[in-house]
Design a protein around this motif. Structure first.
Motif, PDB file in Angstrom:
ATOM      1  N   VAL A 232      62.985 -36.346 -12.360  1.00  0.00           N
ATOM      2  CA  VAL A 232      61.767 -36.733 -13.083  1.00  0.00           C
ATOM      3  C   VAL A 232      61.662 -38.251 -13.061  1.00  0.00           C
ATOM      4  N   GLU A 233      60.610 -38.740 -12.441  1.00  0.00           N
ATOM      5  CA  GLU A 233      60.427 -40.192 -12.342  1.00  0.00           C
ATOM      6  C   GLU A 233      59.003 -40.557 -12.719  1.00  0.00           C
ATOM      7  N   PHE A 234      58.879 -41.478 -13.667  1.00  0.00           N
ATOM      8  CA  PHE A 234      57.590 -42.008 -14.080  1.00  0.00           C
ATOM      9  C   PHE A 234      57.521 -43.477 -13.665  1.00  0.00           C
ATOM     10  N   VAL A 235      56.387 -43.860 -13.098  1.00  0.00           N
ATOM     11  CA  VAL A 235      56.152 -45.270 -12.767  1.00  0.00           C
ATOM     12  C   VAL A 235      54.945 -45.722 -13.585  1.00  0.00           C
ATOM     13  N   ASP A 236      55.149 -46.716 -14.435  1.00  0.00           N
ATOM     14  CA  ASP A 236      54.041 -47.159 -15.278  1.00  0.00           C
ATOM     15  C   ASP A 236      52.998 -47.875 -14.440  1.00  0.00           C
ATOM     16  N   PHE A 237      51.783 -48.015 -14.999  1.00  0.00           N
ATOM     17  CA  PHE A 237      50.664 -48.558 -14.236  1.00  0.00           C
ATOM     18  C   PHE A 237      50.887 -50.007 -13.822  1.00  0.00           C
ATOM     19  N   GLU A 238      51.609 -50.758 -14.613  1.00  0.00           N
ATOM     20  CA  GLU A 238      51.854 -52.150 -14.241  1.00  0.00           C
ATOM     21  C   GLU A 238      52.611 -52.220 -12.920  1.00  0.00           C
ATOM     22  N   ARG A 239      53.676 -51.402 -12.800  1.00  0.00           N
ATOM     23  CA  ARG A 239      54.451 -51.388 -11.550  1.00  0.00           C
ATOM     24  C   ARG A 239      53.666 -50.698 -10.443  1.00  0.00           C
ATOM     25  N   TYR A 240      52.911 -49.663 -10.791  1.00  0.00           N
ATOM     26  CA  TYR A 240      52.131 -48.936  -9.797  1.00  0.00           C
ATOM     27  C   TYR A 240      51.087 -49.846  -9.157  1.00  0.00           C
ATOM     28  N   ALA A 242      51.111 -53.113  -9.048  1.00  0.00           N
ATOM     29  CA  ALA A 242      51.791 -54.139  -8.246  1.00  0.00           C
ATOM     30  C   ALA A 242      52.192 -53.574  -6.885  1.00  0.00           C
ATOM     31  N   TRP A 243      52.677 -52.325  -6.888  1.00  0.00           N
ATOM     32  CA  TRP A 243      53.061 -51.684  -5.615  1.00  0.00           C
ATOM     33  C   TRP A 243      51.848 -51.498  -4.709  1.00  0.00           C
ATOM     34  N   LEU A 244      50.693 -51.105  -5.293  1.00  0.00           N
ATOM     35  CA  LEU A 244      49.472 -50.969  -4.491  1.00  0.00           C
ATOM     36  C   LEU A 244      49.108 -52.296  -3.829  1.00  0.00           C
ATOM     37  N   ARG A 245      49.200 -53.381  -4.585  1.00  0.00           N
ATOM     38  CA  ARG A 245      48.857 -54.682  -4.010  1.00  0.00           C
ATOM     39  C   ARG A 245      49.825 -55.048  -2.883  1.00  0.00           C
ATOM     40  N   GLU A 246      51.104 -54.692  -3.053  1.00  0.00           N
ATOM     41  CA  GLU A 246      52.079 -54.947  -1.998  1.00  0.00           C
ATOM     42  C   GLU A 246      51.740 -54.184  -0.727  1.00  0.00           C
ATOM     43  N   GLN A 247      51.130 -53.011  -0.893  1.00  0.00           N
ATOM     44  CA  GLN A 247      50.742 -52.194   0.261  1.00  0.00           C
ATOM     45  C   GLN A 247      49.410 -52.645   0.862  1.00  0.00           C
ATOM     46  N   GLY A 248      48.807 -53.675   0.282  1.00  0.00           N
ATOM     47  CA  GLY A 248      47.549 -54.198   0.806  1.00  0.00           C
ATOM     48  C   GLY A 248      46.312 -53.514   0.259  1.00  0.00           C
TER      49      GLY A 248
END
Length: 788
Positions: A232-240, A242-248
């Motif tokens: 079970v893994e949750f990723v909060d929106f702040e990290r999510y 940031a990850w989207l921006r890293e992916q362009g």
């Protein structure tokens, strides 16, 4: 002053603790029971009586009618209803309706079972997911292996499986959004700034999509995956984000689409919530709703709403190493910010001398100012963007939108949709073009209707009423109350589809849903005199589809209409909700009939009314030459219907019809009733009886009974009188449809004694027809053959 809170429902300490911890202990104490509380926190949906005393200062965390969102099948229906109305408003445009294309197709069992099977057959490459309608936490969810195995039980629904999801670290994910509806009058919706991406515990693989740990993201399901290092893994929106921006990717653009999706989803249930609140008598100033909306992101970064969860889980699901600490912090802050925004830790507001408009505006502004991590979506920064999606804004919605909008707002313009008005003695009547209902309006409602349909806005109408009241009342009228009544009256008409919001441009559609006005419906009214045996009546129908379906079928039974205002019995088919109702002389014969079942009901009614005292009516096939020899065909086997009659008609080329009358004074002569016939296939349309069958009297040479069993090379088998009676009695009746009495039964048996009776093999109908023609019908067939 101490206030009391109570927690109830399908609850746990984890589900309650954030609410309890957010309340100011100097103001609140826990109630000993549900009898007396000032704030109720209920997990699940409480019974209606919980809403009877809510209002300012006494709150509950639910809104009546929320199942328009939180029941999976209802969510889809709510959004489709909103889309249909918006498409009608746009008159062929797509700017607004395109914004609603974010929900996968849903089929609710059992009503949509055949529609689903047709969709599955037409799209063999598409996959589907089976879900319980009211389950939670992933229980019962499964991919459909074979569409034929989908259950028809009402507890199930099938949803289109969204292919090509966006993945995070190779795993499918769903976003959990926390949404608060703080008020439905005026409508206020918020989205919390934080939430979670819930990840599946195994990599997404199209070839392995039957693995629930690959395609399901629910934590309760993935917690069972013992092979996963982090189940079970949750990723909060702040990290999510940031990850989207890293992916362009543009995370702001994605979340703008998500916010619009959430606002429109909640709007689709606004009127059901308002109506249900009215029914249970809830003062909705004491109601609010915190929901968990699950949203899937596809590979094109388009959001899709999957479901809205009632009483979303506030338990901490993930472990500390996979986001559990962050999960706890976010869920605690959601509830704390909600309690603060709703003012539960502030004394109830006292009476104010502010006007109604000032009160609703101030309340909204104060709530937004204290919203913490909640972002206001409706009314939002541009209130005008959501007003067209409301069936019609209520006055409180309109006043708030005007106050918060940075530009003047044009009043809603309305036009007729499914209603037309007519006038009688200075009174206005509304005709519902869908249901055929006529209702009268009082003087005030008449003025509102006429002004609205001539293009006046709600406030313009209210101003006219206020001016009129000021001239006739000794004191100044309550302008706010009059405005409120006008907006509510118009909204009720819009909800009934009498009116619809318009852009002010002429529409190419008529006011009814079918695009036809009431005048075109009036042109299709059928009124004819119909004769069936001893029964003669005036048949009336006012539905265009029904008239189209039944007109030719009744032609063989019609008689000259010499006295339009005669005193004949009236047999009417009226449009009803749902379907049609069959009425004979004011008595309901059948109701709730779908269109496909109207003709069989009419045929049955005629057959049971054909006899008078001493007659025997037979709902059976009749084949023969008009006024000469005939063959009677029993169809006691309802699955075969008139297939033998129609089959022999094709083999012999002689006229046929349905229904026969053995009159009390006719000896052995039988009179044809001329009812329409239907083949064995239920989908096969009815056919009218042939010309000359109705009313023609002839000698019956034989009685035939269809059989699906093989009967040898000749295709027929003789029957005794008793065996024939077993088949014929179920389709015989006396006056007013009653069973035969002793004398009538004896006369039928005597009549059969003088006829040849045969079983006929339906599998070898051509051979049976040849055998019968040489056996006992040679004279009739020779005569028919010579006439061709």
């Amino acid at each position: 002053m101490t206030r009391y809170y109570w927690t109830g429902g399908n609850r746990s300490h984890e589900q309650d603790r954030f609410f309890e911890e957010s309340l100011d202990p100097s103001l609140w104490q826990k109630a000993e029971g549900p009898e007396q509380w000032d704030a109720c926190w209920y997990t699940g949906m409480p019974d209606p009586e919980y809403f009877s005393e809510v209002g300012p200062g006494r709150t509950i965390n639910h809104i009546p009618g929320n199942n328009a969102l939180t029941v999976k099948s209802r969510l889809y229906q709510s959004l489709m209803s909103l889309r249909d109305r918006v498409q009608r408003q746009e008159k062929g445009g797509h700017h607004l309706s395109d914004r609603l294309a974010f929900v996968p197709q849903v089929f609710a069992m059992p009503a949509d079972y055949h529609a689903f099977q047709e969709a599955a057959l037409a799209n063999p490459e598409k996959r589907w997911i089976l879900k319980p309608k009211n389950a939670a936490r992933g229980k019962g969810i499964q991919l459909v292996d074979d569409p034929a195995d989908v259950p028809v039980d009402s507890s199930w629904m099938v949803q289109e499986y969204l292919e090509n999801p966006h993945t995070m670290h190779g795993r499918k994910y769903v976003l959990r959004l926390y949404v608060l509806v703080s008020s439905i009058s005026p409508f206020r919706v918020y989205l919390y700034r934080q939430g979670f991406a819930k990840l599946a515990s195994m990599p997404y693989d199209e070839e392995n999509a039957n693995n629930p740990y690959s395609y399901l993201t629910n934590p309760d399901v993935n917690a069972l995956n013992l092979d996963a290092e982090v189940p079970v893994e949750f990723v909060d929106f702040e990290r999510y984000r940031a990850w989207l921006r890293e992916q362009g990717h543009d995370d702001d653009a994605l979340f703008a689409r998500i916010e619009d999706m959430v606002a429109l989803t909640c709007l689709s249930a606004l009127e059901p919530m308002r109506e249900r609140s009215r029914v249970v008598g809830a003062d909705t100033r004491g109601c609010y709703e915190l929901m968990g909306i699950d949203c899937l992101i596809d590979q094109d970064l388009k959001p899709w709403v999957l479901e809205c969860n009632l009483s979303p889980s506030l338990e901490v699901c993930a472990g500390p190493e996979s986001g559990g600490d962050v999960e706890e912090g976010i869920k605690g802050s959601i509830v704390a910010d909600m309690v603060e925004m709703l003012g539960l830790n502030r004394p109830p507001a006292g009476d104010t001398n502010a006007s109604g408009a000032e009160q609703v505006v101030r309340e909204t502004q104060d709530e937004i100012a204290n919203s913490g991590g909640f972002r206001n979506l409706i009314p939002g920064s541009d209130p005008s963007s959501y007003l067209p999606f409301m069936a019609l804004p209520r006055l409180s919605d309109w006043v708030v939108a005007q106050a918060l909008c940075d530009k003047p707002l044009k009043q809603p313009c309305l036009e007729r949709w499914c209603a037309e008005e007519t006038f009688s003695e200075d009174q206005v009547y509304l005709y519902d073009t869908r249901l055929g209902h006529l209702s009268s309006l009082n003087e005030t409602a008449s003025l509102i209707w006429l002004m609205a349909t001539e293009g006046a806005g709600p406030d313009d109408i209210a101003s006219a009423l206020v001016d009129s009241a000021a001239k006739s009342m000794p004191t100044a009228p309550d302008a706010w109350a009059i405005r409120n009544d006008v907006w509510n009256t118009l909204a009720d008409w819009v909800n009934n589809r009498f009116l619809v919001q318009s852009d002010g441009q002429p529409t190419d559609q008529g006011p009814s849903e079918s695009g036809q006005s009431s005048l075109s419906n009036a042109a299709t009214v059928m009124s004819m005199v119909v004769s069936c045996g001893r029964f003669r009546a005036r048949f009336l129908a006012d539905s265009a589809p029904l008239v189209h379906r039944i007109g030719k079928l009744l032609e063989p039974m019609t008689r000259p209409d010499e006295a339009p205002n005669d005193s004949l019995p009236r047999l009417e088919v009226v449009r009803d909700t749902p379907g049609f109702t069959l009425i004979l002389e004011g008595q309901v014969i059948r109701s709730r009939l779908p269109l496909a079942e109207v003709v069989p009901a009419i045929v049955r009614c005629f057959a049971t009314q054909a006899a008078t005292h001493g007659d025997i009516a037979m709902d059976a096939g009749l084949i023969g030459d008009s006024g000469d020899e005939a063959v009677l065909v029993s169809h006691s086997d309802s699955s075969l219907r008139d297939s033998l009659t129609l089959g022999l008609h094709e083999q012999w080329g002689v006229p046929c019809g349905r229904g026969a009358l053995l009159k009390a004074t006719s000896g052995g002569v039988v009179e044809g009733l001329g009812l329409p016939l239907q083949g064995s296939d239920r989908t096969e349309s009815f056919r009218p009886a042939h010309s000359g069958i109705t009313g023609a009297a002839g000698r019956t040479t034989a009685v035939l009974v269809p059989s699906e069993a093989a009967l040898g090379d000749g295709g027929i088998q003789a029957l005794t009188v008793n065996e024939s009676l077993k088949h014929l009695l179920p389709v015989c009746c006396a006056e007013n449809g009653r069973p035969l009495d002793t004398d009538e039964f004896a006369r039928l048996a005597d009549w059969l004694e003088e006829r040849q009776c045969f079983l006929v093999d339906m599998n070898h109908l051509e051979a049976a027809a040849a055998t019968l023609s040489g056996n006992c019908f040679e004279q009739t067939l020779q005569k028919a053959s010579g006439g061709r």
